[in-house]
Design a protein around this motif. Structure first.
Motif, PDB file in Angstrom:
ATOM      1  N   MET A 139       0.804  -1.225   0.000  1.00 36.49           N
ATOM      2  CA  MET A 139       0.000   0.000   0.000  1.00 36.49           C
ATOM      3  C   MET A 139       0.842   1.283   0.000  1.00 36.49           C
ATOM      4  SD  MET A 139      -3.169  -0.301  -0.462  1.00 36.49           S
ATOM      5  CE  MET A 139      -3.684   1.357  -0.002  1.00 36.49           C
ATOM      6  N   ASP A 140       2.147   1.191   0.263  1.00 38.34           N
ATOM      7  CA  ASP A 140       2.930   2.413   0.465  1.00 38.34           C
ATOM      8  C   ASP A 140       2.789   3.410  -0.688  1.00 38.34           C
ATOM      9  OD1 ASP A 140       3.678   1.617   2.903  1.00 38.34           O
ATOM     10  OD2 ASP A 140       5.742   1.052   2.382  1.00 38.34           O
ATOM     11  N   ASP A 141       2.856   2.900  -1.931  1.00 34.13           N
ATOM     12  CA  ASP A 141       2.780   3.809  -3.079  1.00 34.13           C
ATOM     13  C   ASP A 141       1.523   3.553  -3.915  1.00 34.13           C
ATOM     14  OD1 ASP A 141       3.403   1.329  -4.047  1.00 34.13           O
ATOM     15  OD2 ASP A 141       4.862   2.037  -5.526  1.00 34.13           O
ATOM     16  N   ALA A 142       0.566   2.811  -3.328  1.00 31.56           N
ATOM     17  CA  ALA A 142      -0.582   2.369  -4.131  1.00 31.56           C
ATOM     18  C   ALA A 142      -1.494   3.533  -4.527  1.00 31.56           C
ATOM     19  CB  ALA A 142      -1.378   1.318  -3.360  1.00 31.56           C
ATOM     20  N   GLU A 143      -1.930   3.478  -5.792  1.00 29.88           N
ATOM     21  CA  GLU A 143      -2.912   4.448  -6.281  1.00 29.88           C
ATOM     22  C   GLU A 143      -4.279   3.803  -6.449  1.00 29.88           C
ATOM     23  OE1 GLU A 143      -1.044   5.868  -9.835  1.00 29.88           O
ATOM     24  OE2 GLU A 143       0.478   6.985  -8.735  1.00 29.88           O
ATOM     25  N   ILE A 144      -4.244   2.481  -6.617  1.00 31.65           N
ATOM     26  CA  ILE A 144      -5.496   1.720  -6.629  1.00 31.65           C
ATOM     27  C   ILE A 144      -5.451   0.783  -5.430  1.00 31.65           C
ATOM     28  CG2 ILE A 144      -6.892   0.021  -7.881  1.00 31.65           C
ATOM     29  CD1 ILE A 144      -5.626   1.109 -10.467  1.00 31.65           C
ATOM     30  N   CYS A 145      -6.550   0.751  -4.688  1.00 29.31           N
ATOM     31  CA  CYS A 145      -6.582  -0.075  -3.485  1.00 29.31           C
ATOM     32  C   CYS A 145      -7.652  -1.159  -3.618  1.00 29.31           C
ATOM     33  CB  CYS A 145      -6.870   0.785  -2.258  1.00 29.31           C
ATOM     34  SG  CYS A 145      -7.031  -0.168  -0.742  1.00 29.31           S
ATOM     35  N   ILE A 146      -7.189  -2.403  -3.616  1.00 30.63           N
ATOM     36  CA  ILE A 146      -8.119  -3.538  -3.568  1.00 30.63           C
ATOM     37  C   ILE A 146      -8.556  -3.713  -2.120  1.00 30.63           C
ATOM     38  CG2 ILE A 146      -8.307  -6.056  -3.843  1.00 30.63           C
ATOM     39  CD1 ILE A 146      -7.855  -5.076  -6.525  1.00 30.63           C
ATOM     40  N   VAL A 147      -9.831  -4.022  -1.920  1.00 32.34           N
ATOM     41  CA  VAL A 147     -10.318  -4.379  -0.595  1.00 32.34           C
ATOM     42  C   VAL A 147     -10.915  -5.776  -0.710  1.00 32.34           C
ATOM     43  CG1 VAL A 147     -11.690  -3.672   1.384  1.00 32.34           C
ATOM     44  CG2 VAL A 147     -10.945  -1.954  -0.297  1.00 32.34           C
ATOM     45  N   ALA A 148     -10.386  -6.696   0.076  1.00 32.97           N
ATOM     46  CA  ALA A 148     -10.874  -8.075  -0.003  1.00 32.97           C
ATOM     47  C   ALA A 148     -10.564  -8.778   1.303  1.00 32.97           C
ATOM     48  CB  ALA A 148     -10.220  -8.813  -1.164  1.00 32.97           C
ATOM     49  N   PHE A 149     -11.404  -9.752   1.656  1.00 31.62           N
ATOM     50  CA  PHE A 149     -11.162 -10.548   2.863  1.00 31.62           C
ATOM     51  C   PHE A 149     -11.260 -12.027   2.506  1.00 31.62           C
ATOM     52  CE2 PHE A 149     -15.748  -9.941   2.671  1.00 31.62           C
ATOM     53  CZ  PHE A 149     -16.277 -11.143   3.109  1.00 31.62           C
ATOM     54  N   GLY A 150     -10.699 -12.858   3.379  1.00 23.78           N
ATOM     55  CA  GLY A 150     -10.807 -14.307   3.184  1.00 23.78           C
ATOM     56  C   GLY A 150     -10.239 -14.746   1.844  1.00 23.78           C
ATOM     57  N   ILE A 151     -10.901 -15.702   1.220  1.00 20.24           N
ATOM     58  CA  ILE A 151     -10.376 -16.323   0.002  1.00 20.24           C
ATOM     59  C   ILE A 151     -10.156 -15.304  -1.125  1.00 20.24           C
ATOM     60  CG2 ILE A 151     -12.718 -17.003  -0.769  1.00 20.24           C
ATOM     61  CD1 ILE A 151      -9.413 -18.844  -1.532  1.00 20.24           C
ATOM     62  N   THR A 152     -11.029 -14.307  -1.228  1.00 19.18           N
ATOM     63  CA  THR A 152     -10.861 -13.353  -2.333  1.00 19.18           C
ATOM     64  C   THR A 152      -9.588 -12.514  -2.164  1.00 19.18           C
ATOM     65  OG1 THR A 152     -12.477 -11.990  -1.184  1.00 19.18           O
ATOM     66  CG2 THR A 152     -13.237 -13.123  -3.143  1.00 19.18           C
TER      67      THR A 152
END
Lengths: 178, 352
Positions: free
Chosen positions: B244-257
């Protein structure tokens, strides 16, 4: 980074999941990251069973193998279903007793092993899975050094008598000529 | 240090619960969670514990209420349709401020649905599935090791706050095997002076109850409970960041995904796209601070879920809708592939 994605597929009852578990433990004993994911539910009871095994130097991301480096198939529907999914340069191991057709792909290495036939001749009809696994170990470069330890972990305590026959089956496959 | 063994996620939950001191398990079989019950049926009789296959899920959760009232660590487990049946009991546990562990190894729904993995009970788990104002602490493991660790953590949080802790897993997490090490996990316990253990004629009776017929009193009870929830929200949110340090797009996911998304993120990074992930480990409390800290640096968020878009609401709230939030999803027992997640990253990344 090195990751090996293996997909085992066949009928329920052929020991597909057990073979996968054997392989996962081989990886674990060798100090690798591993995952083992079975198909589950009604398909296990006589339908197609499959299991994804990943052995990696790094943490395993998705445990689902949809592009196998190594495909082991023990029935025709599984070959039909997964042949095209194998990565170019990958390896396909076919139980040629049960699957009469040849693999169509030309960009993969194919090994035809009459595992079910050999198992019947040796009077160990339930261990065709371990014969084909033995051949696979040889071809992907995993030695038999740890098989006693690994089999000790996955053969249940009350079936220790089956340890030796499993070992024999693996060795039989391992020693098969190309 | 103990030896790592290969275990199914379901088995790891059961073994970790025993390690945490749980000696009472009540359940009813349902795919894909049955290995929890099967494991308990083998182990509990050998260690002086109770395994009881109840006549229904409703019976099982009411047995859980009974044991929870005595202060003993207790659990039940099921999969989606069975968890729906347990909701009345979970509401009663909340109304009595009792600790218990409930495990949901989700499958596709609604109704009887299917038996393949799903995350479609997110709303039910995080927004109170039963009646009344209440919350459960909801923990979302993403590995077999976390299935074990969060089971133990769940018992501890439940005890600490007098709440239901729920493990929200799915069929994949329950069925897969990975190396797991349980013996090294430290176990914490708390005193439970409120428990119904017999007065011994030495103290006043303890009362465990969720019935308050006087509305002014019931209002006070609700206010008090929400003061407790505010502490949980402040102190107990857990999450993991990935690149995440330089991320411009952030995925949000939990568990298997989140595992699938990790593959996609690595592939996108190889193409030079600055993408990372926030993986909520607690779904309630939702790790809002993680989003507050990252919202300004990101141009977009992508919620990857195995439902029609449930957690995405919490992502929008946590980011105060400052940035667009996209959905990448499969449902009904289907699992998104790394390629599908990558395609979404490319689409969002290209669209600025």
């Amino acid at each position: 980074m090195s990751t090996l994605n293996i997909l085992y597929a066949g009928f329920g009852g052929q020991g597909i999941l057990f073979s996968g578990k054997f392989l996962a433990y081989e990886g674990l004993i060798a100090g690798k990251h591993v995952s083992w994911l079975p198909s589950y539910g009604p398909e296990m009871r006589g339908g197609t069973a499959n299991c994804s095994v990943i052995i990696s130097d790094d943490e395993v991301g998705s445990p689902i193998v949809d592009k196998p480096d190594v495909l082991v198939v023990m029935n025709l529907p599984s070959l039909d279903k997964y042949e095209d999914a194998v990565v170019p340069g990958g390896k396909i191991f076919v139980d040629s007793t049960l699957i009469e057709r040849k693999v169509n792909r030309t960009d993969v290495s194919v090994f035809y092993i009459p595992a079910t036939g050999i198992a019947a001749e040796k009077k160990i009809p339930t261990l065709a899975n371990m014969i084909i696994t033995g051949k696979m170990l040889k071809e992907i470069g995993i030695s038999l050094d740890n098989i006693d330890t690994v089999l000790g972990k996955i053969v249940s305590a009350r079936h220790q008598d089956l340890l030796e026959v499993n070992k024999d089956a693996i060795k039989t496959g391992y020693d098969l000529e190309a | 240090m103990g030896e790592k063994v290969l275990m199914k996620g379901n088995e790891a939950i059961a073994e970790a619960a025993i390690k945490a001191g749980c000696r009472h398990y009540f359940g009813y079989p349902i795919t894909p969670q049955t290995e929890v019950a099967a494991y308990m049926s083998k182990r509990m009789p050998k260690i002086g514990g109770v395994f009881l296959q109840a006549e229904s899920e409703i019976a099982a959760i009411n047995m859980v209420i009974g044991v929870a009232a005595t202060g003993k660590r207790v659990m039940t487990s099921s999969s989606s349709p069975g968890i729906s049946l347990k909701q009345e009991g979970i509401s009663y546990l909340a109304g009595c401020d009792l600790p218990a562990l409930v495990v949901n190894v989700e499958r596709g729904g609604p109704g009887l649905g299917g038996i393949q993995p799903s995350q479609s009970d997110y709303w039910q788990a995080t927004k109170a599935g039963g009646h009344g104002d209440y919350h459960n602490i909801v923990l979302a493991p993403a590995s077999v090791q976390e299935m074990a660790a969060l089971t133990i953590k769940g018992f501890e949080l439940a005890d600490k706050y007098g709440m239901v802790a729920m493990i929200l897993a799915d069929g994949t997490m329950g069925q897969m095997m990975e190396p797991v090490e349980i013996d090294d996990i430290e176990i914490k316990t708390v005193d439970k002076p409120w428990a119904l253990t017999g007065t011994g004629m030495k103290r006043e009776h303890n009362i465990v109850n969720s019935l308050y017929l006087k509305p002014d009193l019931l209002e006070i009870k609700n206010f008090e409970r929400y003061e407790k929830y505010a502490v949980v929200e402040r102190d107990e949110a857990m999450y993991e960041e990935y690149l995440m340090d330089d991320a411009e797009i952030c995925i949000v996911a939990f568990g298997i995904t989140s595992r699938v998304a990790k593959n996609a993120i690595n592939e996108a990074r190889a193409k030079g796209i600055k993408v990372g992930m926030i993986r909520p480990i607690t779904l309630w409390p939702f790790p809002k601070k993680a989003f507050e800290a990252r919202v300004d640096q990101c141009k977009a968020f992508i919620s990857v879920e195995m439902n029609m878009g449930q957690m995405i609401d919490d992502v929008k709230l946590a980011t105060s809708c400052k940035k667009p939030v996209y959905l990448c999803n499969r449902v009904g027992g289907m699992i998104p592939s790394p390629e599908e997640v990558l395609a979404k990253i490319l689409e969002v990344g290209g669209a600025k």
